[in-house]
Write an enzyme that holds these catalytic residues in place. Structure first.
Site, PDB file in Angstrom:
ATOM      1  N   HIS A  12      -7.440   8.637  11.382  1.00  0.00           N
ATOM      2  CA  HIS A  12      -8.543   7.882  12.095  1.00  0.00           C
ATOM      3  C   HIS A  12      -8.311   7.376  13.149  1.00  0.00           C
ATOM      4  O   HIS A  12      -8.817   6.351  13.599  1.00  0.00           O
ATOM      5  CB  HIS A  12      -9.425   6.845  10.971  1.00  0.00           C
ATOM      6  N   HIS A  59     -10.259  -2.697   9.341  1.00  0.00           N
ATOM      7  CA  HIS A  59      -9.147  -3.053  10.048  1.00  0.00           C
ATOM      8  C   HIS A  59      -9.613  -4.485  10.895  1.00  0.00           C
ATOM      9  O   HIS A  59      -9.486  -4.801  12.192  1.00  0.00           O
ATOM     10  CB  HIS A  59      -8.741  -1.989  11.085  1.00  0.00           C
ATOM     11  N   HIS A 191       2.667   6.317  10.230  1.00  0.00           N
ATOM     12  CA  HIS A 191       2.881   5.757  11.186  1.00  0.00           C
ATOM     13  C   HIS A 191       2.841   4.332  10.973  1.00  0.00           C
ATOM     14  O   HIS A 191       2.773   3.652  10.026  1.00  0.00           O
ATOM     15  CB  HIS A 191       1.390   5.963  11.728  1.00  0.00           C
ATOM     16  N   GLU A 238      -1.409   3.883   4.327  1.00  0.00           N
ATOM     17  CA  GLU A 238      -3.034   4.501   4.354  1.00  0.00           C
ATOM     18  C   GLU A 238      -3.280   5.943   3.455  1.00  0.00           C
ATOM     19  O   GLU A 238      -4.106   6.138   3.169  1.00  0.00           O
ATOM     20  CB  GLU A 238      -3.682   4.763   5.809  1.00  0.00           C
TER      21      GLU A 238
HETATM   22  C1  DHB Z   1      -3.680   4.086  15.234  1.00  0.00           C
HETATM   23  C2  DHB Z   1      -3.585   4.516  13.960  1.00  0.00           C
HETATM   24  C3  DHB Z   1      -4.331   3.916  12.999  1.00  0.00           C
HETATM   25  O1  DHB Z   1      -4.549   4.275  11.630  1.00  0.00           O
HETATM   26  C4  DHB Z   1      -5.195   2.864  13.291  1.00  0.00           C
HETATM   27  O2  DHB Z   1      -6.047   2.177  12.425  1.00  0.00           O
HETATM   28  C5  DHB Z   1      -5.082   2.136  14.792  1.00  0.00           C
HETATM   29  C6  DHB Z   1      -4.245   2.997  15.576  1.00  0.00           C
HETATM   30  C7  DHB Z   1      -2.756   4.621  16.499  1.00  0.00           C
HETATM   31  O3  DHB Z   1      -2.074   5.650  16.097  1.00  0.00           O
HETATM   32  O4  DHB Z   1      -2.981   4.372  17.487  1.00  0.00           O
HETATM   33 FE    FE Z   2      -5.502   2.808  10.585  1.00  0.00          FE
END
Ligand code: DHB
Ligand code: FE
Length: 283
Positions: A12, A59, A191, A238
């Site tokens: 997302h 978030h 990530h 996540e």
């Molecule tokens: C990014 C990834 C995420 O899951 C999020 O909630 C906000 C930013 C990103 O990779 O920029």
């Molecule tokens: Fe996220």
């Protein structure tokens, strides 16, 4: 009775929302990502879900670090989008399905999950972007949002997320309405957005997750939260929603499609579609 047709999962990353708003799907950077969606759209056109349950993480739009529920379920007739800080265009409100919401809440509480029930809930990029990716024409079905805490430790464990998914599958299939329902998970895969490991991506672990989510999701419950952070990054947790989505499937998991592309922004962007094949009950 309702029928659980299957599950989908997708990243997302907010930059996807910006690319959609700016019609950049064919740009060199974005094409390999958006090109992955054909089979998901074909499958959705085939199974035509009438309601979706969306497992995502808030978030900081509804819940901040001062008050952080582990699991919260939307029970509203509609869900407004608001800008939590990414500057994305604010979308029209999304339709809810309060009847399925309350059925799911009753069922999950009966199965001993302590939930926060939200008769008002704003939805952020983690809800809106997947809906736009799966229904680019805007004809998305009504939704029941379920938020997982993947932000403030202690997080629900992989096993707890798995068990919530299993209970959700039972809840959906005991809903008396004759409707087709799909479960969508959003976020991931690996990530990390901040700290010393910002930009961390672990392709090997992501590919292992994509395989296990189809073939043996229970195997992923063996990881502790610490191990998940180490292997997939602090935001890679996540994947908990993906585990719950797969666990929700009540029948045989039939792999329809997976797509993996690195990176989008700082994230390993993935897409997974699994059909829930009904297993005939013994005579
Ligand atoms: C990014 C990834 C995420 O899951 C999020 O909630 C906000 C930013 C990103 O990779 O920029
Ligand atoms: Fe996220």
């Amino acid at each position: 009775m309702a029928k659980l047709v299957g599950g989908l999962a997708v990243s997302h990353v907010p930059a996807i929302g910006r690319a959609i708003a700016d019609h950049k799907q064919q740009d060199a950077y974005w094409k390999p990502f958006f090109d992955g969606f054909g089979p998901a759209h074909d499958w959705l056109a085939k199974v035509r879900p009438e309601v979706v349950v969306v497992l995502y993480n808030d978030h900081g739009l509804n819940f901040f670090l001062d008050k952080m529920p582990t699991f919260s379920v939307g029970a509203a007739a509609q869900y407004s989008n608001a800008d939590e800080g990414w500057g994305l265009p604010v979308r029209h409100p999304f339709k809810g399905d309060p009847d399925l919401s309350w059925h799911v809440i009753e069922h999950l509480v009966e199965e001993e999950f302590d939930l926060v029930t939200c008769q008002e809930l704003l939805v952020d990029h983690a809800f809106c972007i997947p809906m736009e990716l799966f229904w680019p024409n805007g004809d998305m079905p009504p939704a029941v949002p379920i938020c997982f805490n993947t932000v403030q430790h202690p997080l629900p464990s992989a096993l707890r997320s798995y068990k919530l998914g299993q209970a959700l599958g039972r809840a959906i299939e005991s809903w008396p309405e004759d409707k087709r329902v799909a479960v969508i998970a959003t976020g991931g895969l690996s990530h990390q957005l901040d700290g010393e490991r910002a930009g961390f991506i672990n392709k090997e672990f992501d590919l292992l997750c994509l395989d296990r989510l189809v073939n043996d999701p229970k195997a992923l419950t063996g990881y502790t939260t610490r191990e998940l952070v180490a292997l997939s990054g602090s935001q890679g947790v996540e994947v908990l929603m993906w585990i719950a989505m797969s666990a929700a499937l009540t029948g045989r998991r039939r792999h329809i499609h997976s797509h993996y592309h690195i990176p989008i922004s700082n994230t390993a962007a993935a897409l997974l579609v699994i059909e829930n094949e009904a297993v005939p009950s013994p005579a």
